[in-house]
Design a protein around this motif. Sequence first.
Motif, PDB file in Angstrom:
ATOM      1  N   GLY A  82      41.570  24.801  46.414  1.00  0.00           N
ATOM      2  CA  GLY A  82      43.024  25.716  45.129  1.00  0.00           C
ATOM      3  C   GLY A  82      42.232  26.876  45.972  1.00  0.00           C
ATOM      4  N   GLU A  83      41.240  28.137  46.446  1.00  0.00           N
ATOM      5  CA  GLU A  83      41.550  29.257  46.287  1.00  0.00           C
ATOM      6  C   GLU A  83      42.237  30.372  47.083  1.00  0.00           C
ATOM      7  N   TYR A  84      43.038  30.751  46.827  1.00  0.00           N
ATOM      8  CA  TYR A  84      44.338  31.602  47.697  1.00  0.00           C
ATOM      9  C   TYR A  84      43.563  32.880  49.128  1.00  0.00           C
ATOM     10  N   PHE A  85      44.200  33.397  50.043  1.00  0.00           N
ATOM     11  CA  PHE A  85      43.631  34.086  50.768  1.00  0.00           C
ATOM     12  C   PHE A  85      44.937  34.677  51.858  1.00  0.00           C
ATOM     13  N   SER A 109      47.287  41.875  46.345  1.00  0.00           N
ATOM     14  CA  SER A 109      46.864  40.309  45.481  1.00  0.00           C
ATOM     15  C   SER A 109      47.128  40.262  44.316  1.00  0.00           C
ATOM     16  N   THR A 110      47.696  40.651  43.593  1.00  0.00           N
ATOM     17  CA  THR A 110      48.235  40.242  42.207  1.00  0.00           C
ATOM     18  C   THR A 110      49.616  39.579  41.997  1.00  0.00           C
ATOM     19  N   PHE A 111      50.152  39.320  42.990  1.00  0.00           N
ATOM     20  CA  PHE A 111      51.305  38.225  43.779  1.00  0.00           C
ATOM     21  C   PHE A 111      50.196  37.029  43.307  1.00  0.00           C
ATOM     22  N   GLU A 135      51.028  34.162  40.452  1.00  0.00           N
ATOM     23  CA  GLU A 135      51.987  32.931  40.775  1.00  0.00           C
ATOM     24  C   GLU A 135      50.273  31.898  40.768  1.00  0.00           C
ATOM     25  N   GLN A 136      49.318  31.630  39.603  1.00  0.00           N
ATOM     26  CA  GLN A 136      48.582  31.015  39.450  1.00  0.00           C
ATOM     27  C   GLN A 136      49.321  30.340  37.808  1.00  0.00           C
ATOM     28  N   ALA A 137      49.986  31.187  37.054  1.00  0.00           N
ATOM     29  CA  ALA A 137      49.932  30.747  36.085  1.00  0.00           C
ATOM     30  C   ALA A 137      50.907  29.688  35.734  1.00  0.00           C
ATOM     31  N   PRO A 138      50.805  28.492  35.192  1.00  0.00           N
ATOM     32  CA  PRO A 138      51.305  27.516  34.971  1.00  0.00           C
ATOM     33  C   PRO A 138      52.761  27.719  33.562  1.00  0.00           C
ATOM     34  N   ARG A 139      53.714  26.684  33.808  1.00  0.00           N
ATOM     35  CA  ARG A 139      54.693  27.140  32.691  1.00  0.00           C
ATOM     36  C   ARG A 139      53.683  26.303  31.987  1.00  0.00           C
ATOM     37  N   GLY A 140      53.818  26.357  30.581  1.00  0.00           N
ATOM     38  CA  GLY A 140      53.613  25.538  28.844  1.00  0.00           C
ATOM     39  C   GLY A 140      51.552  26.002  28.928  1.00  0.00           C
ATOM     40  N   VAL A 141      50.913  25.750  28.240  1.00  0.00           N
ATOM     41  CA  VAL A 141      50.260  26.304  27.492  1.00  0.00           C
ATOM     42  C   VAL A 141      48.873  26.032  29.062  1.00  0.00           C
ATOM     43  N   TRP A 142      48.351  27.449  29.016  1.00  0.00           N
ATOM     44  CA  TRP A 142      47.313  27.821  29.935  1.00  0.00           C
ATOM     45  C   TRP A 142      46.150  29.243  29.193  1.00  0.00           C
ATOM     46  N   ASP A 143      45.243  28.658  29.663  1.00  0.00           N
ATOM     47  CA  ASP A 143      43.536  29.114  28.627  1.00  0.00           C
ATOM     48  C   ASP A 143      43.399  30.223  30.021  1.00  0.00           C
ATOM     49  N   TYR A 144      44.041  31.205  31.008  1.00  0.00           N
ATOM     50  CA  TYR A 144      44.059  31.853  32.013  1.00  0.00           C
ATOM     51  C   TYR A 144      43.004  31.595  33.029  1.00  0.00           C
ATOM     52  N   GLU A 145      42.339  30.643  33.154  1.00  0.00           N
ATOM     53  CA  GLU A 145      41.404  30.284  34.160  1.00  0.00           C
ATOM     54  C   GLU A 145      41.430  29.997  35.695  1.00  0.00           C
ATOM     55  N   LEU A 146      41.205  30.942  36.460  1.00  0.00           N
ATOM     56  CA  LEU A 146      42.503  31.610  37.629  1.00  0.00           C
ATOM     57  C   LEU A 146      40.900  31.050  39.096  1.00  0.00           C
ATOM     58  N   LYS A 147      41.522  31.009  40.032  1.00  0.00           N
ATOM     59  CA  LYS A 147      40.768  30.373  41.082  1.00  0.00           C
ATOM     60  C   LYS A 147      40.548  31.822  41.554  1.00  0.00           C
ATOM     61  N   GLY A 148      39.709  31.787  43.217  1.00  0.00           N
ATOM     62  CA  GLY A 148      38.949  32.588  43.974  1.00  0.00           C
ATOM     63  C   GLY A 148      40.621  33.205  44.185  1.00  0.00           C
ATOM     64  N   ILE A 149      40.434  34.260  45.160  1.00  0.00           N
ATOM     65  CA  ILE A 149      41.360  35.205  45.745  1.00  0.00           C
ATOM     66  C   ILE A 149      40.685  36.531  46.476  1.00  0.00           C
TER      67      ILE A 149
END
Length: 323
Positions: free
Chosen positions: A77-80, A100-102, A106-120
Motif C-alpha cells: 500500500g506504499e505510494y510511488f 506528494s500531497t496528493f 487520497e489515503q483519507a478514507p470516508r468515515g472514522v480514521w485514525d490518520y495512519e498513513l502508508k509510506g510515500i
Amino acid sequence: MCSEGIIERYVNFYTDFAFKKLFGTEINKDLLVSFLNALLSGKEVIEDITYLNTEHLGSQEYDRRAVFDVYCKNEKGEYFLVEMQKGEQQFFKDRSIFYSTFAIREQAPRGVWDYELKGIYTIGILNFCIFPDEYDFYHEVKLVELATKEVFYDKLTFIYLEMPKFTKAETELETLFDKWLYAIRNLASLMNRPPALQEKVFTHLFEAAEIAKFDRKERCEYEESLKNYRDWFSVMKTAETKGHAKGLAEGRAEGCAEGRAEGRAEGRAEGMEIGFAQGEASGVEKGERQKAIAVARALKQQHIAVSVIAQSIGLPEEEIEHL
C-alpha cells in the motif's frame, strides 16, 4: 513515414513517450519494479505494483490539477511517484512537495480514521543538477529534527537522481542500480546491448525500447515526443548561449570602464591618449577572460578533465581547479 527522422536504434529515455512506455505501462511493469528495488537497495523489497490514475484534482473541482508521469503503489500500500524532469524549474522543489500531497490526501478514507498513513516515495530522475555537491548524484531527503539530526517522519521520502553527475563507464558498473542509471543515460546512443547489462530485466528493456519493433502509431507518437524533446533542448541551448553572450558583453563593458579609469590615471603621467588605448584593450581582454571562466565552470560541472579544459580555453590548470 513517421520514423524518417529517427536514426537511433533505441528510444531516448528522456522523452515523455519512452519514459511512460518503459516505466508506466502494465506490460513493462517488471522494468519499474526492478528499477525501484535497485534504487531502494534492500530498504524495501517490492514484489508487485499497481498503476494508479496519473491525473489528479484537489478536493474541490476548481482546485489545481496535477498530472504525474508514473504513479503506483506496491503490495504493502506504499505510494510511488516517479517523475522524469528534463529541465530545471525555478520552483522545482515546491512542485515536488506539492505533488506528494496528493498521495497523502487520497489515503483519507470516508468515515472514522485514525490518520495512519502508508509510506510515500517521490522519485525524480533529473537531467539537471539542484544540489551543490559536485560528485554525489543520489540524494535522499526526509523530514528531520534539526537539533538532533534524527528523522522526524520516515514515511515521506524524496529521492533525486542528478543524471549529469552519473559518469560511470560500462567497465565501472558494479550494482544493478549502476546498470539502470547507465541504461537510462545512454540508451539512445547505444546500437547494441552492452555486455555488462546481462540481467534478464535488461533483455526486456532493450526489446521494449527498440524503435524498429514499434507499430506505426507508436512510431508517430515517439517521433512527436522526440521532436518536443529536441525543441526543448534547442530552446535551452539558445537561452544558455544568449546568457553567455550577455555575460560577455557586460564583462567587456565593465572591463572597458575599468580600463578607461586606469587609462585616465596613467594618462596623467603618460598622456590621455595612451591611457584610453590601454583601457580599451584591457576591457576587451577582461571580457574574454570572463567568458573563458564561465565556459570552464560549465565544463567542470560536466566532469571534463581539467587538463582538457586548460588546453581548450587557455586558462591555467591551477586556476580552473579552484573555480
